[in-house]
Every structure is written in C-alpha cells, then in structure tokens.
Design an enzyme around this catalytic site. Structure first.
Site, PDB file in Angstrom:
ATOM      1  N   CYS A  77       2.603 -10.328  -4.967  1.00 13.62           N
ATOM      2  CA  CYS A  77       1.303 -10.927  -4.669  1.00 13.62           C
ATOM      3  C   CYS A  77       0.930 -11.950  -5.737  1.00 13.62           C
ATOM      4  O   CYS A  77       0.462 -13.053  -5.424  1.00 13.62           O
ATOM      5  CB  CYS A  77       0.236  -9.844  -4.568  1.00 13.62           C
ATOM      6  SG  CYS A  77      -1.398 -10.476  -4.122  1.00 13.62           S
ATOM      7  N   CYS A  91      -3.050  -2.369  -2.453  1.00 12.54           N
ATOM      8  CA  CYS A  91      -4.276  -2.845  -1.785  1.00 12.54           C
ATOM      9  C   CYS A  91      -4.231  -2.657  -0.273  1.00 12.54           C
ATOM     10  O   CYS A  91      -5.243  -2.307   0.336  1.00 12.54           O
ATOM     11  CB  CYS A  91      -4.550  -4.298  -2.144  1.00 12.54           C
ATOM     12  SG  CYS A  91      -3.369  -5.500  -1.489  1.00 12.54           S
TER      13      CYS A  91
END
Length: 354
Positions: free
Chosen positions: A102, A198
C-alpha cells in the site's frame, strides 16, 4: 509559497501532520485515498481506513485548518496492486505484507501522481520516520519513537520520492502527538488505532480470501519433516510459516508450520529448532541510495515489522537479488515477507524474501 498534499486517513497522526505543515507556512491540500468499500471485503461496516466515519474525521480536520480537501478514488488500483496480490500470495503458500504494498503503490505512487497534477512540491504523511539530506543524497531513517517507528514499511522509497516527501512526526513520540492534537481541538485526538489489515478489519483473513475469491480452499494433509501424514489441515491459505496456534493437533509436543506447498496441498510441521535458518535471499530489492554496494556490507537486518534487527552481512548479487547471512540463525523466515537492512538508524534498503 510551496504547496503540500497531505494524506489524511482520519486518524490523529495524519491530522497533526497537516497542522504542523500548515504552521510551517506551506499551502496545504488535504486528501483521503478511497481504496475500497467495506462491501468489497464482505463487511457491512467496520473501523477501517476507508470508512465513512474516517473520511468525515479527515474532512472535519481539514475544515478546522481551513484547507481544501478531496477524496481520491483509487479503488481499482488498490484492488489490482494490493488486494489481488494479497490473495494470490496466500494461494501460492507465501505470506504477503499488504501494508508495504500500500505504501509503495498507493501513497508513494498514485498519490505522487495526483500531487504532480495539483502542482504540489511535497507529499506529507503521518509516518513515524525521518528523511535527511546530505550532499544531494537523501537518507531514510527510523522514527525517534521506537514503539512507533515505521521505517520498515517504507524501504521501497526512491531518491526522488524522499526528496519530495515530508514526515512531520518523525522526531515525535505518539503521546506528544495526541497531546498536541487535543490542544488543537481535533475530535480524533484519542481515536484508537486499528491493529488489523485495513481491508480485513475483523482479522479473519481466511474468510476474507474465500469471500473475495469465491473459492473453497480444500483440506489436506499435515506432514512431519519425514513426509509422514500426521493430521488434516483446513486449507493451505489458513497457515503461515512459524504458526503454532490453531493447528488443531494434539501430538504431545509443540509443532510449528515449517513450509506450505499449495501444489500438493500439504503443510509441513516441525519442532521449533527445525525452523532456524542462517541465511535468506531477497528479490525486488531497493537500495535507498539508488545504487547497490560494490562489495558485501555488514549491517543489521529485520525480517518482521516488530522484530529487533539482527547482525548480518548482505551480499549483493549480479542479478539484483541480495543474499543475507545472519550472525545467528533466525527462526521462521517467511517467503513473501520483507527483509530490511539498517546501518544504525539508517535504512539501507529492503526486498521480498524468496
């Protein structure tokens, strides 16, 4: 006045980073990256970096700071470069690190693209890490709060990215960050941190894999190191190298996952002393300086985010891979995870363990 694009997740760290950057005299633009919908993960609602509550928290801080605020839709890129890789890694029997992906593909790739479009000189994040420049060469250093240092997940940064990134919290402790945020009246000053991946906020990554892929991962044999069947596992994707808990076996002695072979649908278990290795090879290696050393170098290396780095020697290979030999054998070196090399508090580089 130089312009800065502030990555705002809705948490206290990025909010205070925005405040510090504005106070330093930058023209600031706040933004949140919309990376996925909770429905994509098969969840109705959860505390994630992309929930509506988080976006509203970020928007509230931007409004308080009187800076423009945007939400960027990066869902397609996140699905292709982070989630799809996460799923395929487990299906190949290796352990991914989606936080590193990410940072690499979203924060310091897509966000940089958007910053250039907006004519921003810098991207600002709430990472606990530091950037130093000497004679035109940029170094990535650990954050001064050892409990929060995030340099491990930033090893893929390039010289150009480091030259155009600001980490305002790198020299601060988390407790001080919360105190300052509270003084500023930020509603998220005491907002709890998410400890999970997440897009898997409930922590059940195996169920996420099944929902996302639409597959059922079949049971198969547990093997010992001689190849003898000693039990039945619940699907290869449910296990990682070094795992002990959740095996569902009672063999009179503790066993750990040593290796995973999706082709034969087998998981090999071993005693703890059989998990140790003196070396590893890393590929897709990034040297922070932009250039590999001409000779082997003494350094310290860490193979997990929370591990204390260990004395080692790194041997750059002609292929671009790096062989790392440890002074003392390390337990449960997991393919797919990252090894990051340090010289004191300076990150030398890192790569993916194969």
């Amino acid at each position: 006045m130089k312009k800065a694009l502030i990555a705002m997740s809705g948490g206290v760290d990025s909010s205070l980073a925005a405040q510090i950057t504005k106070d330093a005299g930058f023209e600031c633009i706040g933004c949140t990256m919309k990376l996925y919908d909770n429905e994509d993960a098969g969840l109705a609602k959860g505390r994630t970096c992309c929930s509506l509550d988080d976006i509203e928290d970020a928007r509230s801080v931007a409004r308080r700071l009187q800076i423009p605020y945007y939400v960027f839709n990066f869902k397609d890129d996140f699905r292709k470069k982070v989630i799809a890789k996460f799923v395929s890694s487990y299906e190949q029997g290796i352990t991914p690190n989606p936080c590193i992906d990410c940072n690499r593909f979203m924060k310091f790739d897509k966000l940089f693209e958007r910053a250039r479009i907006l004519e921003c000189h810098y991207v600002v994040t709430g990472h606990y890490a530091r950037i130093e420049e000497k004679n035109g060469v940029f170094s990535l250093k650990k954050g001064l709060d050892p409990a929060k240092d995030q340099s491990y997940v930033l090893y893929s940064m390039t010289q150009d990215q480091l030259a155009h990134t600001l980490f305002p919290l790198g020299s601060m402790k988390k407790t001080h960050v919360r105190e300052l945020a509270e003084k500023q009246g930020f509603l998220n000053a005491n907002k709890p941190e998410s400890q999970d991946i997440c897009f898997v906020p409930d922590g059940d990554y195996a169920s996420f894999l099944e929902r996302y892929s639409g597959k059922r991962y079949e049971p198969g044999p547990f093997l010992d190191t001689t190849g003898r069947v000693i039990g039945t596992h619940k699907g290869c994707i449910r296990y990682t190298v070094g795992q002990r808990r959740g095996l569902g076996l009672a063999l009179g002695k503790p066993l750990y996952v040593q290796s995973i072979d999706p082709e034969t649908n087998t998981v090999t278990l071993a005693e703890k002393h059989e998990l140790y290795s003196e070396s590893l090879t890393a590929t897709d290696f990034n040297w922070i300086s932009g250039k590999a050393p001409d000779a082997p170098i003494e350094c310290k290396a860490k193979i997990r985010y929370r591990q204390t780095e260990q004395p080692a020697i790194a041997f750059p290979q002609a292929s671009g891979d790096v062989l790392v030999r440890f002074e003392e054998a390390q337990s449960a070196i997991a393919p797919g995870q990252a090894v990051v090399l340090y010289d004191g508090d300076t990150v030398l580089g890192g790569g993916r363990i194969i």
